[in-house]
Every structure is written in C-alpha cells, then in structure tokens.
Design a protein around this motif. Structure first.
Motif, PDB file in Angstrom:
ATOM      1  N   UNK B 362      32.043  43.335  13.607  1.00 46.97           N
ATOM      2  CA  UNK B 362      30.614  43.485  13.337  1.00 46.97           C
ATOM      3  C   UNK B 362      30.161  44.936  13.439  1.00 46.97           C
ATOM      4  N   UNK B 363      30.771  45.665  14.352  1.00 47.66           N
ATOM      5  CA  UNK B 363      30.434  47.082  14.491  1.00 47.66           C
ATOM      6  C   UNK B 363      30.796  47.844  13.215  1.00 47.66           C
ATOM      7  N   UNK B 364      31.975  47.580  12.692  1.00 47.24           N
ATOM      8  CA  UNK B 364      32.381  48.273  11.466  1.00 47.24           C
ATOM      9  C   UNK B 364      31.491  47.875  10.298  1.00 47.24           C
ATOM     10  N   UNK B 382      35.868  37.761  13.004  1.00 51.38           N
ATOM     11  CA  UNK B 382      36.875  38.794  13.297  1.00 51.38           C
ATOM     12  C   UNK B 382      37.143  39.709  12.118  1.00 51.38           C
ATOM     13  N   UNK B 383      36.637  39.364  10.931  1.00 52.92           N
ATOM     14  CA  UNK B 383      36.845  40.205   9.749  1.00 52.92           C
ATOM     15  C   UNK B 383      35.622  40.091   8.853  1.00 52.92           C
ATOM     16  N   UNK B 384      35.532  40.997   7.862  1.00 56.80           N
ATOM     17  CA  UNK B 384      34.394  40.962   6.957  1.00 56.80           C
ATOM     18  C   UNK B 384      34.819  41.527   5.614  1.00 56.80           C
ATOM     19  N   UNK B 385      34.014  41.225   4.604  1.00 57.73           N
ATOM     20  CA  UNK B 385      34.313  41.770   3.282  1.00 57.73           C
ATOM     21  C   UNK B 385      33.201  42.698   2.815  1.00 57.73           C
ATOM     22  N   UNK B 386      33.629  43.730   2.106  1.00 61.70           N
ATOM     23  CA  UNK B 386      32.720  44.610   1.387  1.00 61.70           C
ATOM     24  C   UNK B 386      33.072  44.467  -0.085  1.00 61.70           C
ATOM     25  N   UNK B 387      32.127  44.888  -0.925  1.00 65.26           N
ATOM     26  CA  UNK B 387      32.426  44.914  -2.353  1.00 65.26           C
ATOM     27  C   UNK B 387      32.345  46.358  -2.832  1.00 65.26           C
ATOM     28  N   UNK B 388      33.311  46.741  -3.646  1.00 66.64           N
ATOM     29  CA  UNK B 388      33.296  48.096  -4.211  1.00 66.64           C
ATOM     30  C   UNK B 388      32.578  48.158  -5.550  1.00 66.64           C
ATOM     31  N   UNK B 389      31.672  47.172  -5.814  1.00 69.67           N
ATOM     32  CA  UNK B 389      31.063  47.128  -7.155  1.00 69.67           C
ATOM     33  C   UNK B 389      30.155  48.329  -7.426  1.00 69.67           C
ATOM     34  N   UNK B 413      42.671  48.266   3.918  1.00 72.74           N
ATOM     35  CA  UNK B 413      42.356  46.853   4.112  1.00 72.74           C
ATOM     36  C   UNK B 413      43.011  46.018   3.005  1.00 72.74           C
ATOM     37  N   UNK B 414      42.929  44.699   3.145  1.00 67.83           N
ATOM     38  CA  UNK B 414      43.329  43.805   2.056  1.00 67.83           C
ATOM     39  C   UNK B 414      42.348  44.016   0.907  1.00 67.83           C
ATOM     40  N   UNK B 415      42.851  44.088  -0.320  1.00 67.22           N
ATOM     41  CA  UNK B 415      41.944  44.333  -1.450  1.00 67.22           C
ATOM     42  C   UNK B 415      42.106  43.255  -2.518  1.00 67.22           C
ATOM     43  N   UNK B 423      35.713  43.274  -6.657  1.00 70.12           N
ATOM     44  CA  UNK B 423      36.231  44.521  -6.066  1.00 70.12           C
ATOM     45  C   UNK B 423      36.259  44.435  -4.540  1.00 70.12           C
ATOM     46  N   UNK B 424      36.840  43.371  -4.074  1.00 71.50           N
ATOM     47  CA  UNK B 424      36.751  43.041  -2.647  1.00 71.50           C
ATOM     48  C   UNK B 424      37.558  43.992  -1.747  1.00 71.50           C
ATOM     49  N   UNK B 425      36.971  44.291  -0.617  1.00 69.41           N
ATOM     50  CA  UNK B 425      37.638  45.061   0.446  1.00 69.41           C
ATOM     51  C   UNK B 425      37.492  44.226   1.712  1.00 69.41           C
ATOM     52  N   UNK B 426      38.611  43.778   2.276  1.00 71.65           N
ATOM     53  CA  UNK B 426      38.547  42.831   3.389  1.00 71.65           C
ATOM     54  C   UNK B 426      39.131  43.497   4.639  1.00 71.65           C
ATOM     55  N   UNK B 427      38.287  43.675   5.633  1.00 71.81           N
ATOM     56  CA  UNK B 427      38.647  44.511   6.781  1.00 71.81           C
ATOM     57  C   UNK B 427      38.747  43.680   8.065  1.00 71.81           C
TER      58      UNK B 427
END
Lengths: 448, 492
Positions: B362-364, B382-389, B413-415, B423-427
């Motif tokens: 959550x901090x990240x 424990x993990x989250x996703x960002x989008x590189x769109x 991260x997993x992409x 354009x998922x970024x999974x951290x």
C-alpha cells in the motif's frame, strides 16, 4: 519480539501509514468481511525459534534418520546413492542462481538461461535426442507428461506401460490418465524382459513406455521394442537412467520418440525422494508439443549471442487452457546441479563412472551367486538386479538395519507375489568391504 | 565461434583430456565391459560432455552467476511470485545428512525423523490454511492445482455425479488455473471481473450450475484485491453443488488475517517456494502441498504420513485415494526449508509477515499512483497493479519501463499480467524489504515516469547497463536453436 527477516520499525510503520493516509494496518484490511477474519488461530503454530534452537530442533529430527553417509546403502529403485563432487554444492550456493526465479527478463538472467541451454545440450548428447526441455518435476511425472503428449499427438486413448517400468510410474500415469479419461494397459515381463507380442491384442495405442535399464535392473533390447511399437502406430517412450547412458547405447539411436528420465544420479542428493530433476527429450517433429520451458539461442540488438525462453506459445501463461501442459515452476536449480556434475565428469568421466557402477554391481552379483543366492531373471544389467532371499525381504531388510546396513528394496512393497525378492543396487560408492559385509549379512539370514 | 565480448559456453572451453572428477579408488574387480554386457548394448559414440578442469568449471559457473539477478542481488518485486528473502539457515537445515542423504524406501523405523517433520508440517499447514488434512505430495503450485481438481473430480464421481464437467476461472486468474483444469479433463468457463476488479457476482451466478465442478479463485486476486464478496461467492458455488478451490499463490497476504478454510474454500494449495521461502531456484524446485476439508480427505493422494502408537507411518490404506501424483512423498527438501521457516517465525511471526507485506504494497501504491494510472485506487493487499496506459499514449510501453528499471539494478515487476489490465505493471514488494529499498525503487519509477515525458529515448532504448541488450525473441522462435552445435555459425 523482533524478527530478523522483518526490517519494518515502528517509525517506518508510522511514516508509511501517514503517506497512505491510513490510521493503522487494520484500515488496510477493512474490506475483509468480519465473519472470515482469523481469530488468532496461528497461536497453534507455536512460538518463534531463534536460530540456535531451530538448529537443535531440526538436528534432533535429522538424527532420528539413518542416513547413507553413515550406513552403506543398497537401495536404488529410482533414487541412488552417488557421489556429488564438492564443486556442485559450492556452485549451487551462488545465490544469484538459487534466489532468482524463472528467467523472464533475459538481460539480467543470462546466467540461468545459458546454464539451461547447456543443460539441454548435455541431455541431448546423452540421450541422442534432438530437443531437451529445461527440466520437469522428476522422471516419473515427466513420463506421465510424455504419455499425455503421445495421446494428444496421436489422437488415441491407450497408454501401454511395460511392467518393467517403475511401479510408481504406473501409479502416477494412472492418476494422470483419469483426467482426460485415457486407458492404461500393461505388458507383462517374461524372463525379465517386456513381452512385446502382447501388444498385438491392444487397440488404439498412443504409445508404449519402457524403462532402460528396467525397474528390475535388466537392460532390454530397445530397437526391437521400438519396431513393434511403431508397427502398431504408437510413439515409443523410453524412461532412461541418464548415468547408464554413459555406457549404454542412446535411446535416440534405438527408435525412441520421447526419452525421459531423472537426473538425480547427477549431483542431486537423495533427499528422501525429492526434489530431483526430470528431463524431457524428443525429436524435432514433436518439438512444438514439448511441455515446460525451453531456452533458445538468439542475438541482442548489437548482434551479440544470448539466450531467451522460447516457443512460449505452447505454455500455460500464453495458451491457458490450450497449453501443452500446466507446468510452470520446474526444477531449474537441480538441472543446474546436474549440469555442473556432468561437466565435472566430462566425456571420459561419465563413461568411467558408468563402468564403475556396472563393475561394482557385477561384483556383488558374482559374490551373491558364489554364496548360493539365486539372481532372479539374470541377464544384462547395470547397477541393479534382483536377488531371491530365503526369507521375507521386508524382514531381511529389518535384520540388515540392525547390522548397520540399509538393504535393497523388498519387492513385496509393490508386488505381494515377490515378497522374497530384493532389488539391490551397488553404485560407485560401495566398497568391496561393504559388498562382503552385505553378502555375509544376507548369508546370516538363511540360518535365522 | 563466439565474439570476444560474449560469454563462452562450457563446450567452447572444452579441451580433450581435462577432467574435474576422480573416481573412488577401485576396490572391486575391474571386469572387462564385454564380460558384463553384450557389445550391441554399448554406446557407439561417446557422450560429448565438456572436458574441463575443476577451476575452469568453477570460473565458468561463477561467471554465469555474475550474469544473473537474484533476491540477494537486489530488489525483485515480481508480482504474484513473492520474491522474499530466502533465509540461509534453511539451506543448512535441508543439507543436514539426516535429511539430504536418506532414501525414500528405507524401512520406516529408520526414517522416523523425516516422517515426524512431514507430519508436523502437514498439521501446521492445516492450521495456517484452516483445512482439515494436508498432502505434501504435489511438486509445485500448478501440480497442486491439478491434484486439487482431481480430488474434486473424485468427490463428485463418488457421489455418482458425472455431469460436472466445468471449472469456473476468473479472467484475472493465473494461466496455470485453466491449464490445470484442462489437464484434469475439465472445460474452463471464464468468469468476468466487474469494475471493482472483483469477481462479477451476477456473471458468476449466471454461469454456476449443476455442471460446475469447481470455482478456482485466488484471494486476494492477481490485482492484489481481496474478494470481499467471498461469502456470497462461496454460497453461490456451494448451493450449486460445486467446490471452491483456493489458489495459494497469493497466500502471503492472508496469514493470520483470513484463512481460506474460514472463507469457505474446500481445497487449497500453497506454494511453499513463495510464502514459505523455499527459494525459487531460478525456476524451481517448488513444493505445492494441498489441503482439504473433511469431505475430500478420502480422495487425497497416497501415502499420507500418519501418527500411530508405534510411531509415524506412511499410510497407503486409503481405498478412495486418487492415487499417486508424484513418486515418493513430494519435494521433501523444499518442505524441510519451509518447515524451518515456519518454526523460525512461529504463529506470531507469520501473522506479522502478512500485515507488513500488505503495508509495504500500500505504501508503494500511495507513492506511485500519481505518476502512473492506478486502475483500482483502493487499498490493496500484498500486491497491486498499475497501468502504463498514460505512458503508452506518449509512445513508451510498459515493456520499455521494465527494461529501464534494469538500469537501476532492479528486477522489474510482472508485466502484461493480469490480462484484464492494459499495459499492466504488477508489483509485489514482500515484507522482507526495508522502507529504504521501497523508497529507492519508487524514486526510480518516478524518475522513469519523468523520462517518458522529457527524454523518452532513454527509456525506449533501455537497458543501457546490462551484459546484453534487448534480445531478438522473434529470431529465437522462428529459427529455434535449442542446443549447442559444434562449429555452428548462427549469428552474423
């Protein structure tokens, strides 16, 4: 209580919550329904142990086991007591290997990728096959996957297993076959060898699977078995002990369409049966059907040689339910161990090691015969064979333990009709003194 | 031949006559091969293994290790893979001779310590997951999934119910879920996610029925979100007569917080190489124990370790068992490492693990969600996703961002997973990383976001510092070279 693997301080926690805009970690869990929240059950897991106490606790458990460093072992049957050169463990402890995962990012995983590429090459050399993958869980699940591949490829539903194949392979194949509803038929042995003419009576044959040397130690004539299998339209699958291939003709030259097996003899400790390292090889024709990871050579933007995971369109993360297999994690670290061991042995060493195994088992066979024991289905063998005992082999095994010897496998474990037979193995680690001690202890049984 | 700037293959340093091994002194008669085996059985061609000295060998593999990034090398926030620290003591414990050098077929009286450890591990994993019985036999997560589905198949069939041919899998699930369902002989039905990123209850209810064998679910899911409708989901599946399968890949989020057994799951697999620190080994070996509720116990693979008055035994007397899924008793060596970890942390430690893993993620997320799109801007687990769109609109793809991270010394991260996020970024940071490490990584991500806007070429041409640049993967797939061939000339 402080935990050495948890760096978060109270100050860190406070600052991080502030950045998040939450009051407590509980805020972050508020979306979890109260009815499913844990009520402190983890207390039952016990208190944390400092390293010293942990070592004491686990050492006590380890000491309750009789290990093969202390006691001479004559057990084989798929897991073998071989020597792993010291370099193997030292290189395995390079943490850049063991703390990495699947090499998804080739630029920072060239070490692992190249090691796998070299592994694939060594396994192709040993087996005489065209293509090897990066590893499977073990030789037996590799065998089951080979059977599944054959059924899918041939669009036929019957898997034929020789009774010379490890009984646990039979068990695992039967479990796998229940998924897609495949049939499993068996070929009995006659005088220790697969009675291949029984194949005539079986229809819809996708594959015939044999073991080399077979479970009872006999080296069978693969070419004849391959010819009969191909005449029936099936794929010929060989489960081969890779160390025996240091001396025996390669299955690839004897008609195998798929050769699988377990690399445990190469630098991998017995570890109570796992983890080991399955290998999987096949022909060019079946390359795109192979399960698991494959590493291929390519070039980077500057034309520099490098390696990548390739032909991934076969795999679960791309094809999902259409994948050739569901395998994801494999046994990469043990494949690395096997590569290091094979490199240590080298071209001459692997042959010498195989010959020494043959000589040691042969010497044991000779002394047993001289002591009046009957070798069951005596014939060409490698480092294992079956001896008939005057008493129940499980009882014999118990008596041997008391004499400080880990005896061979009582065959009654798998086949109640063979309860007076013992499958014995003698690797390069058994000395003449140990062989004599074993024969004499077995001699003692006759008068028990 | 290779170029001078390239890493040599071990075959290329081979020289006839060199060895890195010595046979034990001969004590038995060195009988002639032809006296022991028919000549037709002997190899006609030597095995062309490399011929190197021991130092050659050590230098070679040391050089390879230097071209590899592990958790010990640096931060490795590979989503859904739980790349936490692998304690050194676990390696030592697995190498104790009483664990490393025992044979699986020794008489049970000579392996009581090994069986005792397995029994205690079975019990502890049952407590941690809230299940009634555990098998340690499956070799890895995917193997556990398939095992669990075979148990469910056996359960339905034992009740004479043969029409349950379908396994429901959310669109955000790991690829192994549908693949395992397929190997187990089921058809996969995809359940859609809703705008919250969670299982769409209406879609689930429209698809669940008397042909449903099971629903496979990861909770928290691969977006790092807790399936807060889990009670309703379980009810819908159970009312239709199906079973609920828990993919334990993400169990690092839930220890001491919510147990799968209490959420209504009937079958669970755990990845001991993830949550329980058995190292990832460059791809394995893993270990994938499976836990079940009472009504599935009869079908568990045999043998199971059981406790009797005479000591521990391997119980084969299980007539309804699906059979064996693996030779012997699973990846014991990995199970020893996991046991060592569980004993080190104790219940208190494991509970802290999950809470701190959640706080770190959550901090990240809080630090990164301004510069990157956060498609699900709620508290994650424990993990989250960002989008590189947003970056993609500027001509820079998630792949480029991942490659740029290499220059900072990080494993990306997993992409491009899960598939339902563009354009998922999974951290997944894990709990073993310090705030300083998380901050440094976030700083790098923020710098890259600025580079995308100001100097996109730096990102597009990354990596700049690695031993090789981006690889030609198309060439690798189009003209597969899967082994070394002496005297080959593959590249220009």
């Amino acid at each position: 209580m402080d935990f050495r693997y948890l760096p978060m301080t109270q100050e860190d926690e406070k600052e991080m919550l502030q950045t998040i805009g939450a009051n407590s970690i509980e805020d972050l869990l508020a979306d979890i329904p109260a009815s499913v929240r844990d009520k402190g059950t983890l207390k039952e897991v016990g208190i944390p142990l400092p390293e010293t106490d942990l070592i004491r606790t686990l050492s006590k458990l380890a000491d309750q086991n009789m290990n093969t460093k202390q006691y001479p072992s004559f057990l084989g049957a798929g897991i073998y007591d071989h020597y792993a050169p010291a370099v193997v463990n030292h290189m395995l402890l390079r943490s850049e290997f063991y703390t990495a995962y699947t090499p998804y990012q080739p630029e920072i995983s060239q070490g692992e990728l190249q090691a796998i590429f070299e592994f694939q090459t060594m396994i192709c050399e040993l087996t005489g096959m065209d293509v090897a993958n990066s590893s499977m869980y073990d030789g037996i699940t590799a065998l089951a996957e080979a059977a599944m591949l054959a059924c899918a490829h041939k669009k036929k539903k019957t898997i034929v297993l020789s009774d010379g194949v490890h009984p646990e392979s039979h068990d695992v194949v039967r479990t796998y076959a229940k998924g897609p509803g495949l049939n499993v038929e068996t070929l009995a042995l006659r005088d220790g060898e697969t009675a291949i003419e029984q194949l005539d009576a079986i229809d819809d044959v996708a594959c015939v699977i044999v073991q080399y040397p077979n479970f009872y130690g006999r080296v069978e004539d693969l070419q004849a078995l391959a010819d009969a299998t191909h005449a029936k339209g099936g794929l010929f699958i060989v489960s081969a002990n890779p160390l025996a291939l240091g001396l025996l003709e390669a299955p690839g030259k004897l008609g195998a369409d798929i050769t699988i097996g377990d690399c445990q003899p190469f630098g991998i400790p017995q570890s109570f049966g796992g983890p080991t390292c399955g290998y999987f090889t096949t022909t060019k024709a079946l390359m795109r059907k192979i399960p698991g990871r494959l590493v291929g050579q390519t070039v980077d933007e500057d034309g520099k040689r490098g390696f990548v995971l390739t032909l991934q369109a076969r795999e679960q993360h791309i094809r999902r339910d259409k994948a050739t297999s569901n395998i994801c994690s494999n046994q990469a670290l043990n494949a690395l161990a096997a590569s290091i061991a094979m490199s240590a042995f080298g071209k001459q060493g692997i042959r010498d090691l195989a010959v020494r195994n043959l000589q040691t088992a042969h010497a044991l066979k000779k002394s047993l015969k001289a002591a009046g024991f009957r070798i069951v289905d005596d014939g060409p063998s490698f480092n294992e064979f079956v001896v008939e005992l005057p008493i129940d082999a499980e009882e014999a095994s118990r008596q041997l333990l008391k004499a400080g010897i880990i005896g061979g496998l009582p065959l009654g474990t798998y086949d109640a009709n063979r309860n007076r037979e013992m499958l014995v193995c003698a690797t390069e680690l058994r000395t003449k003194e140990e062989l004599d001690q074993f024969v004499s202890a077995l001699g003692g049984l006759t008068h028990a | 031949m290779h170029k001078s700037s390239e890493q040599t293959l071990i075959f290329e340093i081979s020289k006839p006559g060199r060895v890195a091994y010595a046979l034990p002194l001969a004590t038995v008669e060195e009988a002639a091969i032809e006296d022991m085996l028919p000549s037709s059985f002997i190899r006609t061609e030597d095995v062309a293994l490399p011929e190197v000295s021991e130092l050659d060998l050590v230098r070679h593999y040391t050089a390879l290790s230097n071209r590899n990034h592990g958790v010990d090398s640096g931060f490795y926030p590979l989503g859904s893979c739980t790349m936490k620290y692998n304690p050194k003591i676990n390696e030592d414990m697995a190498r104790l001779p009483g664990f490393a050098h025992i044979h699986p077929l020794q008489p049970v009286e000579s392996i009581q310590g090994a069986l005792g450890l397995m029994y205690d591990l079975q019990e502890k994993l049952a407590v941690i997951t809230g299940m009634d019985e555990v098998t340690l036999q499956p070799a890895a997560g995917a193997h556990g999934e398939w095992t669990g589905l075979m148990l469910i198949k056996a359960y339905h069939q034992a009740r004479g119910d043969f029409k349950r041919t379908k396994v429901l899998v959310p669109d955000s699930a790991h690829g192994t879920n549908p693949a395992s369902a397929s190997v187990a002989g089921f058809d996969t039905v995809t359940v859609l996610s809703d705008e919250r990123g969670l299982v769409d209850l209406e879609d689930l209810k429209s698809k669940v029925g008397d042909d449903t064998a099971a629903l496979m679910l990861t909770n928290p899911n691969t977006l790092g979100l807790f399936e807060s409708d889990i009670v309703e989901i379980a009810k819908a599946v159970h009312e239709a007569g199906g079973k609920l399968y828990y993919d334990g890949a993400n169990s690092n989020a839930i220890m001491g917080i919510a147990r799968p057994g209490d959420m209504g799951f009937d079958v669970v697999h755990l990845n001991l190489h993830k949550t329980f620190t058995g190292p990832h080994g460059g791809g394995g070996p893993g270990s994938g124990p499976v836990g079940v509720k009472q009504d599935l116990i009869p079908y568990l693979p045999k043998p199971i370790v059981a406790k009797t008055e005479e000591g521990f035994i391997l119980d084969y007397d299980r007539k309804d068992s699906i059979g064996r899924v693996k030779p012997f008793y699973g990846n014991f060596g990995i199970n020893v490492r996991a046991y060592s970890y569980i004993r080190t942390m104790g219940g208190e430690g494991l509970a802290r693990v999950s809470k701190e893993a959640v706080l770190n993620a959550n901090y990240m997320l809080a630090r990164l969600k301004g510069a990157y799109d956060a498609p699900y801007d709620v508290y994650c687990k424990h993990e989250f996703v960002l989008s590189g769109r947003r970056q993609k609109a500027l001509g820079v793809r998630t792949l480029d961002i991942a490659k740029r991270l290499l220059d900072f010394g990080y494993h990306p991260p997993t992409i491009y997973f899960p598939l339902n996020v563009e354009e998922c970024i999974m951290i997944e940071p894990t709990e073993t990383e310090s705030k300083e490490t998380l901050d440094a990584f976030c700083d790098a991500m923020l710098q890259i976001a600025r580079e995308v806007e100001e100097t996109p070429d730096v990102v597009l041409n990354a990596p700049h510092t690695t031993v090789v640049k981006r690889m030609d993967e198309t060439l690798a797939a189009r003209k597969p070279v899967l082994r070394y061939q002496p005297k080959q000339e593959v590249h220009a």
